[in-house]
Design a protein around this motif. Structure first.
Motif, PDB file in Angstrom:
ATOM      1  N   VAL A 297       0.850  -1.191   0.000  1.00 58.52           N
ATOM      2  CA  VAL A 297       0.000   0.000   0.000  1.00 58.52           C
ATOM      3  C   VAL A 297       0.885   1.240   0.000  1.00 58.52           C
ATOM      4  CG1 VAL A 297      -1.704   1.329   1.320  1.00 58.52           C
ATOM      5  CG2 VAL A 297      -1.876  -1.162   1.238  1.00 58.52           C
ATOM      6  N   VAL A 298       0.568   2.209  -0.863  1.00 57.07           N
ATOM      7  CA  VAL A 298       1.310   3.465  -0.874  1.00 57.07           C
ATOM      8  C   VAL A 298       0.365   4.592  -1.295  1.00 57.07           C
ATOM      9  CG1 VAL A 298       2.130   3.060  -3.233  1.00 57.07           C
ATOM     10  CG2 VAL A 298       3.359   4.662  -1.775  1.00 57.07           C
ATOM     11  N   SER A 299       0.497   5.744  -0.652  1.00 60.04           N
ATOM     12  CA  SER A 299      -0.322   6.912  -0.961  1.00 60.04           C
ATOM     13  C   SER A 299       0.539   8.011  -1.565  1.00 60.04           C
ATOM     14  CB  SER A 299      -0.999   7.440   0.309  1.00 60.04           C
ATOM     15  OG  SER A 299      -2.107   6.638   0.665  1.00 60.04           O
ATOM     16  N   ILE A 300      -0.033   8.715  -2.548  1.00 61.94           N
ATOM     17  CA  ILE A 300       0.672   9.825  -3.181  1.00 61.94           C
ATOM     18  C   ILE A 300      -0.279  11.019  -3.333  1.00 61.94           C
ATOM     19  CG2 ILE A 300       2.110   8.213  -4.503  1.00 61.94           C
ATOM     20  CD1 ILE A 300       0.517   9.162  -7.019  1.00 61.94           C
ATOM     21  N   SER A 301       0.297  12.165  -3.632  1.00 61.03           N
ATOM     22  CA  SER A 301      -0.488  13.321  -4.068  1.00 61.03           C
ATOM     23  C   SER A 301       0.307  14.056  -5.130  1.00 61.03           C
ATOM     24  CB  SER A 301      -0.816  14.259  -2.903  1.00 61.03           C
ATOM     25  OG  SER A 301       0.360  14.851  -2.385  1.00 61.03           O
ATOM     26  N   ILE A 302      -0.404  14.787  -5.987  1.00 61.45           N
ATOM     27  CA  ILE A 302       0.227  15.592  -7.026  1.00 61.45           C
ATOM     28  C   ILE A 302      -0.111  17.050  -6.748  1.00 61.45           C
ATOM     29  CG2 ILE A 302       0.422  16.048  -9.496  1.00 61.45           C
ATOM     30  CD1 ILE A 302      -0.484  13.205 -10.024  1.00 61.45           C
ATOM     31  N   THR A 342      -5.359  11.553  -0.065  1.00 62.39           N
ATOM     32  CA  THR A 342      -4.321  11.094  -0.987  1.00 62.39           C
ATOM     33  C   THR A 342      -4.942  10.191  -2.049  1.00 62.39           C
ATOM     34  OG1 THR A 342      -3.864   9.136   0.373  1.00 62.39           O
ATOM     35  CG2 THR A 342      -2.511  11.098   0.785  1.00 62.39           C
ATOM     36  N   VAL A 343      -4.112   9.829  -3.005  1.00 68.08           N
ATOM     37  CA  VAL A 343      -4.461   8.785  -3.971  1.00 68.08           C
ATOM     38  C   VAL A 343      -3.722   7.525  -3.539  1.00 68.08           C
ATOM     39  CG1 VAL A 343      -4.434   8.064  -6.384  1.00 68.08           C
ATOM     40  CG2 VAL A 343      -4.699  10.493  -5.800  1.00 68.08           C
ATOM     41  N   ARG A 344      -4.487   6.476  -3.267  1.00 68.37           N
ATOM     42  CA  ARG A 344      -3.880   5.243  -2.735  1.00 68.37           C
ATOM     43  C   ARG A 344      -3.797   4.166  -3.809  1.00 68.37           C
ATOM     44  NH1 ARG A 344      -7.183   2.067   1.720  1.00 68.37           N
ATOM     45  NH2 ARG A 344      -8.296   1.379  -0.155  1.00 68.37           N
ATOM     46  N   PHE A 345      -2.591   3.635  -3.966  1.00 64.89           N
ATOM     47  CA  PHE A 345      -2.356   2.463  -4.803  1.00 64.89           C
ATOM     48  C   PHE A 345      -2.116   1.278  -3.869  1.00 64.89           C
ATOM     49  CE2 PHE A 345      -1.411   6.024  -7.415  1.00 64.89           C
ATOM     50  CZ  PHE A 345      -1.548   5.643  -8.750  1.00 64.89           C
ATOM     51  N   SER A 346      -2.865   0.209  -4.044  1.00 65.13           N
ATOM     52  CA  SER A 346      -2.660  -0.972  -3.192  1.00 65.13           C
ATOM     53  C   SER A 346      -2.557  -2.206  -4.079  1.00 65.13           C
ATOM     54  CB  SER A 346      -3.785  -1.122  -2.170  1.00 65.13           C
ATOM     55  OG  SER A 346      -5.065  -1.009  -2.759  1.00 65.13           O
ATOM     56  N   PHE A 347      -1.410  -2.853  -3.993  1.00 64.88           N
ATOM     57  CA  PHE A 347      -1.053  -3.930  -4.917  1.00 64.88           C
ATOM     58  C   PHE A 347      -1.363  -5.303  -4.327  1.00 64.88           C
ATOM     59  CE2 PHE A 347       1.990  -0.373  -5.339  1.00 64.88           C
ATOM     60  CZ  PHE A 347       1.525   0.117  -6.553  1.00 64.88           C
TER      61      PHE A 347
END
Length: 368
Positions: A297-302, A342-347
């Protein structure tokens, strides 16, 4: 479709889960409510799932596991078992925070801005009025895995109930209720365990006093107006979700065939690879630390782009992520994203580097 929302629910489900679900639809009766073949088949399959989960989590007695609708249901039961002050953390999901708030008499220990929590910080907060510590095994916002073993050992020494939310780790990280001194383990069935939605459960150690959370049919002691107070009937009032539980059993067997360590290593590799790629882009912030252990799991923002706009743009290109607060408001306050999320990507285990490369190219186009 590229699916990067496994922290919400895993997708796709293994073929073996679909086959098990199909069989349950055709064969299942009401378990514990008859001696005919359909009822007995259901009871047998449900017990098989308890055994699979017990083996996965090193639980000596499978009957110490009760099935619930989801992890939220399990955590509400767990909070109902607590006495005295509850200590919890700022990285919790609302499935912990809201039951604690509704009950009252609780204290929140804050993580640092990377989402890390030193075990000794929690241990130092334990006092003579503390009755329980409830904490997540891994954050659903940053992916940080916490040292529940260290906290559990201190709780056991001090006679404090230790409750663990394993929603993000069950099936992806090794969990041993004995060595980690876990008194109550709550888990979702539809995430890393690959069951269908509407499944979850909790393990309650033999030393924990229990009382029913709700009452109803149990299939035994029907002349007694009091709900049975032994496991698992204490927490399984009414007809259980046989079809879902059968699918959950198939999901756990799928995990055991692969190996939890293999799944963890793959998902962590994907997280590391994603961070390595997106860190090269301008105006992108990656939240959470880079050291220690993490789930996928990782969260990002632009910068200057609302997170909902980012997720909508990704969705228009066939990429599934989640934006917002992720039902973890204090976690976002902790890492400084409380205003916009945030925008969360979870693999998941089925994701690949090639999919991450495609998402990276889409993010580059969005920036331009």
């Amino acid at each position: 479709m590229i699916y990067f929302d496994n922290a919400a629910t895993s997708f796709p489900k293994p073929l073996s889960v679909k086959k098990a679900l199909d069989e349950a639809v055709m064969r299942a009766g009401n378990p514990g409510r008859g001696s005919h073949s359909a009822a007995m088949w259901s009871a047998t399959e449900i017990y098989r799932t308890r055994e699979c989960l017990a083996d996965l989590f090193n639980i000596a007695d499978p009957l110490r596991i009760a099935f619930t609708l989801n992890a939220t249901h399990a955590l509400n039961i767990a909070v109902n078992l607590c006495k005295g002050e509850i200590i919890t953390t700022s990285m919790e999901h609302n499935s912990v925070l809201r039951p604690c708030h509704q009950r009252g008499f609780y204290r929140v220990i804050y993580a640092d801005m990377d989402g890390d929590i030193e075990p000794r910080k929690i241990v130092r907060a334990i006092s003579s009025v503390t009755g329980a510590v409830i904490m997540t095994h891994a954050s659903n916002v940053t992916g940080n895995i916490y040292d529940i073993g260290a906290v559990g050992a201190e709780c056991r020494k001090r006679g404090v109930l230790f409750v663990v939310d394993a929603s993000q780790t069950a099936g992806a990280v090794d969990i041993d209720v004995e060595s980690m001194n876990i008194d109550v383990l709550c888990f979702a069935g539809h995430k890393g365990l690959y069951g269908i939605q509407g499944t979850g459960g909790l393990y309650v150690a033999p030393n924990v006093p229990i009382r029913p959370y709700m009452s109803g049919g149990s299939g035994n002691r029907s002349f007694e107006l009091r709900q049975p107070d032994e496991m698992p009937e204490c927490f399984e009032a009414g007809t259980v979700n046989t079809h879902g539980i059968v699918s959950l059993g198939a999901g756990v067997r799928y995990i055991k065939n692969i190996g939890v360590t293999e799944i963890y290593n793959h998902e962590k590799m994907l997280r590391d690879y994603f961070i390595e790629r997106v860190s090269k882009l301008d105006n992108i912030t990656v939240y959470g630390g880079r050291k220690g252990k993490y789930v996928g799991v990782v969260s990002i923002s632009i910068r200057n782009i609302d997170c909902s706009e980012v997720s909508a743009y990704l969705a228009s290109r066939g990429i599934c992520v989640r934006s917002g607060i992720h039902c973890a408001p204090l976690a976002h306050n902790t890492i400084g994203t409380g205003e916009n999320g945030t925008v969360r990507f979870s693999f998941g285990y089925n994701n690949t580097k090639k999919e991450i490369d495609f998402a990276f190219d889409v993010l580059k186009r969005l920036q331009r």
